[in-house]
Structures are given as C-alpha cells and as structure tokens.
Design an enzyme around this catalytic site. Structure first.
Site, mmCIF file in Angstrom:
data_model
loop_
_atom_site.group_PDB
_atom_site.id
_atom_site.type_symbol
_atom_site.label_atom_id
_atom_site.label_comp_id
_atom_site.label_asym_id
_atom_site.label_seq_id
_atom_site.Cartn_x
_atom_site.Cartn_y
_atom_site.Cartn_z
ATOM 1 N N HIS A 49 0.850 -1.288 -0.093
ATOM 2 C CA HIS A 49 0.409 0.146 0.267
ATOM 3 C C HIS A 49 0.689 1.142 -0.107
ATOM 4 C CE1 HIS A 49 -3.753 -1.717 0.751
ATOM 5 N NE2 HIS A 49 -3.307 -2.534 1.354
ATOM 6 N N LYS A 105 -8.746 13.820 5.263
ATOM 7 C CA LYS A 105 -7.961 13.081 5.566
ATOM 8 C C LYS A 105 -6.902 12.759 6.293
ATOM 9 C CE LYS A 105 -6.329 13.928 0.979
ATOM 10 N NZ LYS A 105 -6.747 12.611 -0.091
ATOM 11 N N ARG A 106 -6.124 11.374 6.553
ATOM 12 C CA ARG A 106 -4.927 12.302 8.160
ATOM 13 C C ARG A 106 -4.326 13.404 7.213
ATOM 14 N NH1 ARG A 106 -4.146 8.102 11.535
ATOM 15 N NH2 ARG A 106 -2.264 9.950 12.255
ATOM 16 N N LYS A 163 0.287 14.367 1.773
ATOM 17 C CA LYS A 163 -0.839 14.515 1.631
ATOM 18 C C LYS A 163 -0.488 17.023 1.445
ATOM 19 C CE LYS A 163 -2.572 10.912 4.174
ATOM 20 N NZ LYS A 163 -3.004 9.943 2.850
ATOM 21 N N THR A 179 -8.690 6.689 -1.421
ATOM 22 C CA THR A 179 -9.830 6.551 -1.457
ATOM 23 C C THR A 179 -11.009 7.284 -1.027
ATOM 24 O OG1 THR A 179 -9.444 5.518 0.641
ATOM 25 C CG2 THR A 179 -9.513 4.123 -1.163
ATOM 26 N N LYS A 225 -14.835 8.692 -2.935
ATOM 27 C CA LYS A 225 -15.753 8.657 -1.996
ATOM 28 C C LYS A 225 -15.922 9.970 -3.029
ATOM 29 C CE LYS A 225 -14.382 6.164 1.195
ATOM 30 N NZ LYS A 225 -13.059 5.972 2.697
HETATM 31 O O1 H53 Z 1 -3.835 2.746 1.875
HETATM 32 C C1 H53 Z 1 -4.360 3.512 0.959
HETATM 33 C C2 H53 Z 1 -3.896 4.087 0.031
HETATM 34 C C3 H53 Z 1 -3.307 5.375 0.778
HETATM 35 C C4 H53 Z 1 -2.396 4.239 1.093
HETATM 36 C C5 H53 Z 1 -3.185 4.137 3.078
HETATM 37 C C6 H53 Z 1 -2.317 3.787 3.686
HETATM 38 C C7 H53 Z 1 -2.252 3.128 4.729
HETATM 39 O O2 H53 Z 1 -3.249 3.873 5.653
HETATM 40 C C8 H53 Z 1 -1.897 2.661 6.189
HETATM 41 C C9 H53 Z 1 0.125 2.054 5.259
HETATM 42 C C10 H53 Z 1 -0.261 1.608 3.986
HETATM 43 O O3 H53 Z 1 0.751 1.946 4.086
HETATM 44 C C11 H53 Z 1 -0.436 3.324 3.733
HETATM 45 O O4 H53 Z 1 -1.493 5.701 2.159
HETATM 46 O O5 H53 Z 1 -2.694 5.724 -0.600
HETATM 47 O O6 H53 Z 1 -5.185 4.621 -0.792
HETATM 48 C C12 H53 Z 1 -5.526 2.514 1.035
HETATM 49 O O7 H53 Z 1 -4.870 0.922 -0.081
#
Ligand code: H53
Length: 839
Positions: free
Chosen positions: A374, A565-566, A571, A673, A677
């Site tokens: 991810h 978002k976080r 970001k 994601t 939405k």
């Molecule tokens: O995963 C999302 C992606 C997003 C990415 C996130 C993510 C985490 O929330 C935590 C750890 C990690 O390695 C990745 O930042 O871009 O959409 C789902 O795939």
C-alpha cells in the site's frame, strides 16, 4: 437448521416472528421487547442510548438468521474461503449500514417515527469501532462489504483493540488526543467465542528432537503464553443472505491468577501476568504509514496472525480436510506487511506442530498467501531488529534464515553471484544494523503481489520492489482500490440515491457501472435543478454541523472546497492553506474584489508523535482565526477545521463537497480512496497525477477534472538537477508574501517562533515540493473559481463525475482479487424458508 420464516409484511392473518419479521408492526414490537429484556428498561426511563441498543439488538436478530445459515452452508460445502488478514479494520458504525444491506431502512424509520423516536438521533448514538488509522483500515472494511455482497466466503481476521484510534479535540488550535473508549457501553454487534480460544507463544528458546520416524524436528519452549479469544461480528452483504464473519482477537492471560503468588499473599503480583497479557490488545498504534520499531507492536502482529492461522487449521480439522489442502481451503491475503509474519508462522505450524517436511510446507505456504503493498514511502516499510526478533520469536527467525538461504540460492542460480543484488534481495538488511525486512518476507512467501493503483503498481515494479520484479515478474499485478457505494452513496447521501434511483432504478447499487445511465440527464435542466438542490441541502447540513462543532458560520452558497484525510506532509494540507492565505491577501489588497466565495474545510488526525503534522493543524486553525473574523473578508472566504475526523463524521462531508482536494506530491499517494468517495457524490477534483487521481481523471474525462502540478517524472528530474525551493519563494511575490506572513507571526499573534520549523523546512528542504507546485496550484484554483460561476457547466461536470465513477466500486476490485489472486467463487446462501418455497 430450522429457522423461523422470513416475511416481509404483516398480513393481519399471520403473525411475523419477532426475531426475523420486517413489517413495521413487528419491528416496533421486537424493539420494545428488546428494550425490556435486553436493556431492562421501559420507555419512561429509557435514554437515547438504551433506544439505540434496543434497535441494534432488533437488527442483530435479523442478521443472526442469515449468519447462522451462512456458517451452516460454508461448513456443509467445505467452501473455499478468503481470509483477509489486517491489523486494522475501520468499520464505522454498523447500524445504518446493516439497515441498508438488510433493505429495511424505510420500515425501521417508520417504526421509530410511530414510536415518536428519531432514527437519525439513534444512529448518532453508536460509538464507532475505530480500529484503524486511515485508508488501509477503511479499505479492509469496504472489501468486507463487497465480499459479503458478492457472496464470497470470507473471514476477516484482526485485533480487537480495547482502545481504537484516539478521539481528537482541538484546544487553542492544537490537536489534543483523548482515549477512545468505544467499548464503554457495550458492543451489541459482537459475540465472544471463548470456546475457540487459542494459545500464542512468545520468547524463550528452541530445541531439537526426533519425531516418530526418527526425523529431526524443532520444539519451541516459550517464555510466556497468551490466550487469544475471538470476538465475531457478522458482516452482511447488500440484499443477499450472506453474512460473513469479522473475527477479532483479544489477548488474555491463560490463568487470571498466578495462584502460587496469590498463596504467598502477593495479591498484586498475582494479577500482574493478567495485566501484562491484556496489554497486548489494549491500544491501536496511531501511526499511519510510519512504523515505530516497538516490541508491543510486533507482539500484536504476531499475536493476531498466529490466532488466525491456528483458527484456520482448527476449521480444516473440524471439516476433516487434510492439511496438505490448506491452500485449497484458504486464500490468505496480507493487508500490507503488518501480518507478513504469517509466512513464517504457517511454516512453523506445518513443520513443528503438524510434522510436515519443509518442501511441501513451503509449497503450501507460497500458494496460500497474496500480498498487497500500500505504500512506497520508505518510513512505512517495516523492518524489525534481529535483537528484538530473536528474543520474541526465536523459532521464526530460524525459519526466516532457512527461507532466505534457499531463496538466495535460487537468486544465485538465476543471476550468478551478484553480491549487490543478493544484498538488496535478502530478507535480512545488514546495511546499518541488522533487520528482518517484512516486505521481502511477504514477497518471497506469496504467489501474488499487488499494488493498489496503476501508477503505484508500476512504480513498485520500477523502484521499491524492482529486484523482486526481475526475479519473479509473474507474481506482480495491479488491483486498483475501490470503495463501497452502499456506505459511501446510499447511506451517506440518501437524497442523491433517491434521485438516481428514480431515473434508472436501483440496480446501480450492486453494479455501480450502471450509474453511467444518468449521463443522458447531464444536460437536462430539470435533473440539473434537482441535482443542485440536493447538493445545496447536503451543504446546509454540513454548515449546521460546522456551526455546532466549531462555532463558525459558513455560507452554503459558497464553493465548498474540502480536504479531509490524515494529516501528512506528502498530502500537503499546507499547500491548501497557502492557497487560503493567497485568497485572503487578494481580498485584502482589493476589498471590492469579486471573487467566487469559498469555504475551505479541513479535517484529519495527526499521529501523536508527528510534530510537523501537528504544527500544520495549528497553522490551519491560526489562519482560520484571522480570516474568519476579518470584516473585510466577510462571506467571501471561510476556513474551518472540523475536529475528530472519523467514519461517522465523514459521512455527511463527501455529499456536501463541491471541490475535492487531492493534492499529494506525485508518486507519494499509493491510491487514495477519499478521492473516490467525493467524485461519486458529485464533487469535482483538483488534483495531481498521483495514485488513483490518474484513473479517476481518465474515467470522468480530462475536461471534468482540475489537473495541476509536477508529474512523478518531473519530481524525480527536479530532485536530480538540484531542487532549490527558496528560488520559487524569492521569485514569486504572492508566495513570498504568504510565507513571510506565516514567519512574521501574522497568524500567531506576533509569535515568530511558532511556525519557524515549518517555514524553514519549506524554504530549505521542501521534501514534498510545495514551492514548485504553488503557482500551478493557484492558477488551477483560479480556473475552479471561474468554472463554478458557470452554474450549468459545473452541474454537468458534477453529474458526469458521478456517472463515470462505476469502476471505483469495491465490488469491481473484489471481483478482480477473486479472479486474479484468490480463485474463489460465490457461494449463494438460501434461507430455509426460501428453499422450501413456503416463506
Ligand atoms: O492505504 C490506502 C491508500 C493510501 C495509502 C494507505 C496506507 C495506509 O493508510 C497505511 C499504511 C500504508 O502503507 C498505506 O496511503 O494511498 O489508498 C489503501 O490502499
């Protein structure tokens, strides 16, 4: 299994069963019954929370019928099952979603109204299970919804954290963290299954012994043992009878008391072990995309993975399946590297506990696992020091060495003795101290490796996992993320749902590609009018929430420009705030400026130890304070930070957005994601060519997307040629003014030191290239403002965005996982009443 008949209506002739009937009268009766017998209350004494619980139990009864039937059919048929291993499941509130998936939202609403209760208020009483940080945990939740809706036998395995992601308060503009006590008032959605508890070992040493055939085997003598207790939550699919299981593990001490210590009169010593064991699943680590080499975290990962695999072996034995068929019974997916220790644990279980030989065990293991990556961010790639690893999991380290030795032999065989390559591929990092590389273990131990967006998968193959790609290219694939339209459109945006359904029927809820059919209405004035009206009502709703939670009054007719978002540097929430300051300065310089009024909405949590992210929150709130109270600005610009972003609070946000901010530095956001939405709910995106922004833009059409900024190649090239952020600052008067104001204390009551770390970082290093992207971003925002003034054009773009988002349903993503990786088929579930045709 004999269960009561499911009926849709009260006929007056027959009486529906109180636990399954879905007529309004039955629901009312069942609800009052649960209030009495579960909550022990009668209406005059009941609180809103009691009513919520009574309703939750009423809905749970209706789930149980499907859940028990589903389990019976899976057991009978020995169905091939997906096991989704994830350290995080960010489920969000269950009640509303279950009402939608059961198809009883309207009946329940009516039943509550007739009892003089407000369903919305009861829904608001649910404490959400915040057992995740952000995108990764929420993706797992969307995938469980789709797996159940597609009737795929699934077990979700994870951790039952007693405290989920912290609650966020904002005090004097700063984030303050508060413990999330989500279990305080009880959780009506889970059922404990202590009869399926398992033991998990930690520490100690290993020794050799001979098995019955005289072959050498290894025995692990642990230092401590912890019990894993499963807690099951039913996950119902949309308008199907399938109810899968989310099985979360809680750690307990094997014996509550150390009786020896107790008998010695040491009462506190006696409960010590209980306390330490239970600490294991106490709290979720609140870091998104950074790992903190903490022992407790590795213990959590191993704990839930071992519980899950032992549970799968128990299921196989109960179904009398030979363990050689493990990979035929279970397709196990590793959600990031957090559960990657599963590769070594399955090997250990097969070798040491089930007496298998290495070769067959390894073949089964590789065929069992798939690994989803991810992120490319180096700080997120987990590695554990050998010291920690060997003290906690001595047997696993031996197994990992053996896996590594055999793997590197194959590498030598294919590429010759290329020591550089071998060092890069090794499961052990020996560059700077010694570490176990979890991503490498996941790659070697899986038969498929996927990224989560086209760009991300391509970059994985070209950069982070290049050496693995060269060694086994056939393992690599892409599966672009998706989100569930049930929660993110139907539940969050009922008005839009009704409008769409009134035009094209409700098939789109199961097949989001069908939503394309509203395209024919994109230029229809009547339809546009209704579309606009719904967006306005959704904005009024958010305006009320903002007033209630922040005291800031915003104009629902202004452009709602939202970034939720976080909080993370990559970001670039701070790029967005530079735009806010720029707009502010433009109005101050020209008080009569006729600009498109905007409301900038931010929300998101920062990891408690991430100083710069917390400073960004403080900056947003500081700018908001100055802008919002400046009479020269009036309603033309407002900046608001909505505290405590979570699933529940996010649901009204997406439907109220005009503009979605997806502005990460190209190459950094694996997928995103939230972008999906927003666009599904008719927001237009301003974004970079990053993650799934690229695929969203391709789907909705370049003319319906506001693109700006450096590409991934540009970012790489600029870094190579020497990036000098200060030059952009010096040469751009608007940018200089904004940065100088931050530095000079303009937003911090004259305090020049407050934001200095942020300003210095931007001018000297700017690792995420805000300075380079600033002017293109401002220009693009100008285009947004202009387009917004052309009402018909904007509405048409908005409608086309929703219409063309079909690809981004998690149903599509899950179909791809099923076909490409898991090789698993739907198993429809019929209720006995349907089977006999008499229900
Ligand atoms: O995963 C999302 C992606 C997003 C990415 C996130 C993510 C985490 O929330 C935590 C750890 C990690 O390695 C990745 O930042 O871009 O959409 C789902 O795939």
């Amino acid at each position: 299994i004999q269960e009561p008949q499911l009926q849709g209506q009260d006929t007056g002739m027959q009486c529906e069963d109180d636990r399954t009937g879905i007529g309004v009268e039955t629901l009312k009766r069942a609800f009052l019954d649960n209030l009495f017998y579960v909550q022990g209350k009668f209406p005059a004494l009941a609180t809103k929370h009691d009513y919520y619980m009574a309703l939750a139990y009423t809905v749970r009864d209706r789930l149980l019928q499907r859940w028990v039937n589903t389990a019976a059919i899976y057991t009978q048929q020995g169905s091939r099952t997906v096991a989704y291993l994830s350290a995080e499941f960010l489920m969000g509130p269950h009640l509303g979603n279950n009402l939608i998936n059961l198809g009883i939202y309207n009946q329940v609403q009516q039943a509550m109204t007739e009892l003089k209760l407000d369903l919305k208020e009861l829904l608001a009483k649910e404490e959400e299970p915040g057992l995740g940080n952000g995108g990764l945990g929420r993706l797992a939740a969307c995938y469980l919804d789709s797996l159940a809706s597609l009737e795929i036998p699934t077990l979700g395995y994870g951790i039952r954290y007693e405290f989920g992601i912290f609650d966020q308060l904002i005090r004097n503009g700063w984030q303050v963290e508060k413990t999330d006590k989500w279990l305080r008032y009880g959780n009506p959605w889970e059922i404990a299954r202590p009869e399926w508890a398992v033991s998990v070992k930690f520490g100690g040493r290993t020794e050799a012994h001979k098995n019955a055939q005289g072959r050498y085997r290894v025995r692990w003598i642990p230092h401590k043992v912890v019990l894993g207790i499963p807690y099951d939550t039913p996950i119902l699919g949309y308008k199907v009878n399938t109810a899968n299981t989310l099985r979360l593990w809680k750690a307990e001490a094997p014996e509550s008391f150390d009786f020896e210590a107790f008998n010695r009169g040491n009462y506190y010593g006696a409960v010590d072990q209980k306390v330490t064991s239970e600490n294991l699943t106490k709290v979720l680590y609140p870091n998104d995309e950074t790992y903190e080499g903490k022992q407790l975290r590795l213990e959590q990962q191993y704990f839930f993975v071992s519980c899950a695999l032992q549970d799968m072996l128990r299921i196989m034995l109960r179904q009398k399946l030979p363990l050689e068929q493990f990979h035929e019974k279970f397709a196990v997916q590793l959600n990031d590297t957090h559960p990657a220790i599963a590769v070594a644990e399955l090997m250990r279980l097969l070798l040491d506990e089930h007496d298998m030989d290495w070769e067959p065990a390894w073949e089964i293991t590789q065929k069992t696992f798939g690994y989803t990556n991810h992120t490319l961010l180096p700080e997120a790639l987990e590695k554990w020091s050998l010291k920690l690893f060997s003290s906690l999991l001595p047997r696993h380290l031996e197994i990992i060495y053996e896996i590594n030795w055999r793997f590197l032999e194959q590498v030598r065989h294919k590429f010759g003795t290329d020591e550089g390559r071998i060092g890069r591929l090794s499961l052990i990092d020996e560059n700077d101290g010694k570490f176990v590389r979890m991503a490498h273990l996941a790659c070697v131990g899986s038969h498929k490796i996927n990224g989560v967006a086209a760009l991300h998968s391509e970059l994985l193959q070209k950069t982070t996992l290049l050496d693995f790609y060269e060694f086994f290219p056939e393992k690599f694939t892409n599966i672009t993320n998706g989100v569930t339209p049930r929660r993110w459109i139907v539940l969050s945006n009922p008005k839009l749902t009704n409008l769409i359904t009134s035009c094209i029927g409700d098939n789109w809820i199961k097949h989001l590609e069908d939503v394309q059919r509203i395209e024919t209405y994109a230029e229809d004035p009547g339809f546009q009018q209704e579309w606009q009206q719904i967006k306005r009502e959704n904005k009024v709703n958010v305006a009320e929430i903002l007033l209630d939670r922040t005291g800031v009054k915003v104009d629902p007719d202004s452009l709602f420009d939202i970034q939720v978002k976080r909080i993370h540097q990559y970001k670039r929430q701070h790029l967005n705030i530079l735009h806010a300051i720029t707009l502010y300065n433009q109005i101050k310089q020209n008080p009569n400026l006729d600009i498109t009024p905007r409301t900038l909405i931010f929300a998101g949590k920062a990891a408690p130890g991430y100083y710069i992210a917390k400073l960004i929150i403080k900056l947003i709130n500081s700018v908001a304070e100055v802008v919002n109270k400046d009479p020269d600005i009036g309603d033309r610009l407002k900046v608001v930070f909505l505290p405590d972003y979570n699933v529940k609070n996010s649901q009204p946000i997406y439907p109220a957005a005009d503009l979605s901010e997806q502005i990460s530095t190209a190459g950094k956001e694996a997928s995103g994601t939230g972008n999906m939405k927003f666009a599904m709910n008719g927001a237009l995106t301003i974004g970079t060519l990053d993650g799934t922004n690229i695929e969203i833009r391709n789907a909705v059409g370049a003319e319906n997307f506001f693109l700006f900024g450096l590409t991934t190649e540009d970012v790489g090239a600029l870094r190579l040629t020497g990036y000098r952020p200060r030059e952009y600052y010096k040469e751009n008067p608007q940018l200089k003014q904004a940065i100088d104001q931050i530095a000079s204390g303009y937003f911090s009551h004259g305090d020049r030191s407050l934001f200095k770390p942020l300003v210095d970082l931007l001018l000297d290093k700017d690792p995420f290239m805000l300075m380079a992207d600033y002017q293109p971003y401002i220009d693009c925002q100008q285009q947004v403002s202009q387009t917004y003034r052309d009402r018909d054009r904007w509405l048409q773009m908005s409608i086309l965005n929703t219409a063309r988002m079909g690809k981004f349903s998690s149903d599509r993503a899950i179909r791809e996982y099923c076909q490409q990786i898991w090789k698993v088929q739907p198993v429809p579930v019929q209720l006995a009443a349907e089977k006999t045709g008499d229900g």
